[in-house]
Design a protein around this motif. Structure first.
Motif, PDB file in Angstrom:
ATOM      1  N   GLN A  58      57.022  70.562  77.007  1.00  0.00           N
ATOM      2  CA  GLN A  58      55.936  71.656  77.414  1.00  0.00           C
ATOM      3  C   GLN A  58      55.123  72.004  76.255  1.00  0.00           C
ATOM      4  O   GLN A  58      55.342  72.155  75.061  1.00  0.00           O
ATOM      5  N   MET A  59      53.600  72.209  76.837  1.00  0.00           N
ATOM      6  CA  MET A  59      52.663  72.921  76.001  1.00  0.00           C
ATOM      7  C   MET A  59      52.172  74.011  76.680  1.00  0.00           C
ATOM      8  O   MET A  59      51.326  73.841  77.427  1.00  0.00           O
ATOM      9  N   GLY A  60      52.472  75.297  76.394  1.00  0.00           N
ATOM     10  CA  GLY A  60      51.953  76.479  77.118  1.00  0.00           C
ATOM     11  C   GLY A  60      52.376  76.376  78.510  1.00  0.00           C
ATOM     12  O   GLY A  60      53.545  76.137  78.857  1.00  0.00           O
ATOM     13  N   ARG A  61      51.456  76.495  79.551  1.00  0.00           N
ATOM     14  CA  ARG A  61      51.699  76.348  80.985  1.00  0.00           C
ATOM     15  C   ARG A  61      51.854  74.993  81.380  1.00  0.00           C
ATOM     16  O   ARG A  61      51.719  74.965  82.712  1.00  0.00           O
ATOM     17  N   THR A  62      51.838  74.029  80.736  1.00  0.00           N
ATOM     18  CA  THR A  62      51.814  72.710  81.169  1.00  0.00           C
ATOM     19  C   THR A  62      52.741  71.880  80.641  1.00  0.00           C
ATOM     20  O   THR A  62      53.375  72.021  79.681  1.00  0.00           O
ATOM     21  N   VAL A  63      53.586  71.053  81.677  1.00  0.00           N
ATOM     22  CA  VAL A  63      54.651  70.314  81.298  1.00  0.00           C
ATOM     23  C   VAL A  63      54.471  68.705  81.560  1.00  0.00           C
ATOM     24  O   VAL A  63      53.869  68.506  82.695  1.00  0.00           O
ATOM     25  N   LEU A  64      54.488  68.084  80.545  1.00  0.00           N
ATOM     26  CA  LEU A  64      54.152  66.600  80.878  1.00  0.00           C
ATOM     27  C   LEU A  64      55.433  65.824  80.804  1.00  0.00           C
ATOM     28  O   LEU A  64      56.363  65.845  79.974  1.00  0.00           O
ATOM     29  N   THR A  65      55.982  65.136  81.882  1.00  0.00           N
ATOM     30  CA  THR A  65      56.795  64.140  82.007  1.00  0.00           C
ATOM     31  C   THR A  65      56.644  62.439  81.611  1.00  0.00           C
ATOM     32  O   THR A  65      55.728  62.253  82.245  1.00  0.00           O
ATOM     33  N   LEU A  66      57.203  62.180  80.571  1.00  0.00           N
ATOM     34  CA  LEU A  66      56.700  60.603  80.176  1.00  0.00           C
ATOM     35  C   LEU A  66      57.679  59.777  80.325  1.00  0.00           C
ATOM     36  O   LEU A  66      59.069  59.957  79.897  1.00  0.00           O
ATOM     37  N   CYS A  67      57.463  58.756  80.591  1.00  0.00           N
ATOM     38  CA  CYS A  67      58.690  57.811  80.981  1.00  0.00           C
ATOM     39  C   CYS A  67      57.806  56.346  80.409  1.00  0.00           C
ATOM     40  O   CYS A  67      57.013  55.794  81.125  1.00  0.00           O
ATOM     41  N   ALA A  68      58.306  55.792  79.569  1.00  0.00           N
ATOM     42  CA  ALA A  68      58.032  54.297  79.042  1.00  0.00           C
ATOM     43  C   ALA A  68      58.620  53.342  79.869  1.00  0.00           C
ATOM     44  O   ALA A  68      59.831  53.217  80.246  1.00  0.00           O
ATOM     45  N   GLN A  69      57.642  52.144  80.335  1.00  0.00           N
ATOM     46  CA  GLN A  69      58.103  51.293  80.919  1.00  0.00           C
ATOM     47  C   GLN A  69      57.716  49.936  80.454  1.00  0.00           C
ATOM     48  O   GLN A  69      56.646  49.680  80.209  1.00  0.00           O
ATOM     49  N   GLN A  70      58.609  48.873  80.571  1.00  0.00           N
ATOM     50  CA  GLN A  70      58.365  47.446  79.997  1.00  0.00           C
ATOM     51  C   GLN A  70      57.947  46.773  81.291  1.00  0.00           C
ATOM     52  O   GLN A  70      58.362  46.901  82.271  1.00  0.00           O
TER      53      GLN A  70
END
Length: 415
Positions: free
Chosen positions: A340-352
């Motif tokens: 979370q950065m302020g009013r934004t949430v980033l969901t991150l998923c690394a893929q091979q």
């Protein structure tokens, strides 16, 4: 040419339309959602409610906020704050989206619940060594020494005539020395340790709660406004100014990080024993750490002690339970994290992803029985490829990982 694995990152952004105290409403239904696939080093920025992907050397559009930076290195991705400057937004891990929906606490961790922040000051898992809470808070380093006529340079005849400003009796008592705990001078400079302790106990209301849990806050002199010291020194002995209950381990000490000048009376240390229960943080009356604020849910989060570890868990709160990232974090394949950065949430998923011509195919060029020099030369070729793609030297990136982001310095490595 042999097949190899390359890495990409799936990014899902969710932005809350309201801009309120850097909060994100996890219960909101109308969120601006976007999805991206990142294959190279990238900076994520937000303009209004739109999240954009920029190259590392691209200038962000006017009025936009850089959020975070994804750095590709040797078939892996790392996540870091957008810029090294202190003005860059702090990155907060969303606890509910971590593996097992919990975070293993370490001393120095900064926790954010709604608008409120706590720092983990001390964690004691066992009773070995007889450890008790360290009550240092805003310690100015001033040493307060007892005046009992026995110290170096103390005249017993003069000490016997000194007056206690509370009980108005002269001289130190038996096991009750006179002290000068503040900046007051003249006839109100000295006070008996026992008299001051009795006054402090009434102000702090340190009742005998089960297992020795209590809230400690630094007190100041009502006359000169100087903060009273945490410890008193007499000869070679150091003992606390405030008599506090014995706390049963395991216990945790949380510092209430209040910055509002109107709320200094609530700043202090929460000492909570987890010997027979879990620690509840929230707005409700049943909470062990009660925070009377609209951004806090009734039971916002809990901390439990399990198998030698202190685990922080979110209780489906409206504005989430967050932990500050201390340094760049490597994304593990097929493991999602939310930041979370302020009013934004980033969901991150690394893929091979499987392909040809990547670093693994170069690795296969090393002949059987190749020398250490051949292996080193090939590794340097990997590093050079990464530098060309991201405009950042390998030594710069490794240094940033080891040192952590500039200006955050809040503890040890992130788990």
């Amino acid at each position: 040419m042999a097949a190899s694995s390359s890495c990409s990152v799936k990014v899902q952004s969710k932005t809350w339309a309201r801009d309120s105290h850097d909060l994100f409403d996890f219960e909101a239904h109308q969120l601006h959602t976007q999805s991206f696939n990142v294959t190279k080093s990238t900076i994520c920025a937000r303009n209004g409610t739109e999240v954009q992907l920029l190259g590392e050397r691209d200038l962000p559009p006017p009025g936009s906020d850089p959020l975070l930076r994804l750095v590709q290195r040797d078939r892996t991705f790392w996540v870091d704050k957008a810029t090294p400057s202190n003005s860059s937004k702090k990155l907060w891990l969303v606890v509910r989206d971590l593996v097992a929906s919990s975070h293993r606490l370490q001393e120095g961790d900064v926790i954010k619940l709604g608008r409120f922040k706590f720092r983990v000051k001390q964690l004691v898992a066992t009773a070995s060594g007889g450890a008790q809470p360290e009550l240092r808070l805003d310690d100015t380093g001033v040493i307060c020494c007892a005046v009992d006529g026995k110290g170096e340079g103390q005249d017993m005849e003069v000490v016997e005539k000194l007056l206690c400003r509370i009980c108005l009796l002269e001289g130190p008592g038996e096991d009750d020395p006179l002290i000068s705990p503040c900046q007051c001078k003249g006839s109100i400079q000295y006070v008996h340790l026992g008299c001051l302790r009795h006054w402090i106990k009434g102000r702090l209301n340190l009742s005998d709660r089960p297992l020795g849990s209590y809230f400690y806050r630094p007190l100041n002199c009502e006359l000169c406004k100087a903060i009273y010291p945490t410890y008193i020194h007499t000869n070679s002995t150091r003992f606390p100014l405030v008599e506090v209950p014995f706390t049963q381990s395991p216990f945790i000490v949380l510092e209430n990080m209040v910055r509002d000048s109107q709320q200094h009376t609530t700043r202090g240390l929460h000492v909570i024993s987890l010997a027979e229960k879990v620690l509840k943080l929230g707005r409700g009356h049943e909470s062990d750490v009660r925070i009377a604020d609209v951004s806090i849910s009734r039971c916002h989060a809990i901390i439990r002690f399990s198998q030698g570890q202190f685990l922080l868990e979110d209780n489906n709160s409206k504005f989430g339970t967050l932990v500050a990232m201390k340094k760049p974090r490597q994304l593990e394949p097929d493991v999602s994290i939310s930041i979370q950065m302020g009013r934004t949430v980033l969901t991150l998923c690394a893929q091979q992803e499987t392909g040809a011509g990547g670093p693994a195919s170069l690795w296969n060029q090393l002949p059987a029985g190749g020398s250490a020099q051949d292996e080193r030369a090939l590794r340097l070729s990997f590093l050079n490829r990464g530098q060309e793609g991201a405009g950042m030297s390998g030594s710069d990136f490794i240094g940033s990982v080891n040192a952590g982001p500039e200006g955050q310095g809040e503890g040890n490595a992130e788990e």
